[in-house]
Write an enzyme that holds these catalytic residues in place. Sequence first.
Site, PDB file in Angstrom:
ATOM      1  N   ASP A 104       0.872  -1.176   0.000  1.00  0.00           N
ATOM      2  CA  ASP A 104       0.000   0.000   0.000  1.00  0.00           C
ATOM      3  C   ASP A 104       0.905   1.221   0.000  1.00  0.00           C
ATOM      4  O   ASP A 104       1.824   1.308   0.833  1.00  0.00           O
ATOM      5  CB  ASP A 104      -0.879   0.025   1.254  1.00  0.00           C
ATOM      6  CG  ASP A 104      -1.878  -1.119   1.313  1.00  0.00           C
ATOM      7  OD1 ASP A 104      -2.201  -1.688   0.253  1.00  0.00           O
ATOM      8  OD2 ASP A 104      -2.339  -1.435   2.421  1.00  0.00           O
ATOM      9  N   GLU A 136      -9.399   0.044  -3.872  1.00  0.00           N
ATOM     10  CA  GLU A 136      -8.450   0.813  -3.058  1.00  0.00           C
ATOM     11  C   GLU A 136      -7.378   1.404  -3.965  1.00  0.00           C
ATOM     12  O   GLU A 136      -6.532   0.667  -4.483  1.00  0.00           O
ATOM     13  CB  GLU A 136      -7.779  -0.078  -2.003  1.00  0.00           C
ATOM     14  CG  GLU A 136      -8.743  -0.669  -1.002  1.00  0.00           C
ATOM     15  CD  GLU A 136      -8.072  -1.636  -0.032  1.00  0.00           C
ATOM     16  OE1 GLU A 136      -6.849  -1.888  -0.141  1.00  0.00           O
ATOM     17  OE2 GLU A 136      -8.782  -2.141   0.850  1.00  0.00           O
TER      18      GLU A 136
END
Length: 188
Positions: free
Chosen positions: A105, A162
């Site tokens: 991420d 996401e």
Amino acid sequence: MSHQTQLVDISQRVPGARIELKYASDDNITGKPIYRHPRALLHADAAEKLARSAAIARLAGFTLLIYDAYRPTQAQAHLWHACPDPQFVVPVEIGSNHSRGTAVDLTLLDESGEALEMGAGFDDMRAISHSYNPDVPVAAQRNRLLLNAIMFGAGFVGMATEWWHFELPNARDYPLLDDHFDCYPLTR
């Protein structure tokens, strides 16, 4: 398919990246630190691609800011407890690609070290975080596309829900790994 499961320290493999592990702080969907002894780790295959991503980003004057990489299964339980929505968090029994060391991420920092505006923050578990949400302002959408291009150029694929999540295309071929560092207990 068998893959070597030794994890690589991102700070050593990608020394130019800035690392701010969100799950070592209270700035995440749980509102509290999850990682007791955080380390930014990835499978060697993912770390190699992340180094390539960092080089591509540098060409355009950007730096990678790493929010999460390898995630212990115990940490995945914390996230599922906070957000039991499979659109955003993988159930523990299935296993996150983070727990395989094959997902990262991240976002981009500009030349002054500021994070680019992405139209939604990390761990914002709403539709506005979907990678191609039409409600995201144009400038933020361009930034998301730039991040996506940098990561795709190095061999990662994104996640539809996401904007910050990228993984190896064959991430599920890798085994779930034993916990490589401690997390706080779920009940605290």
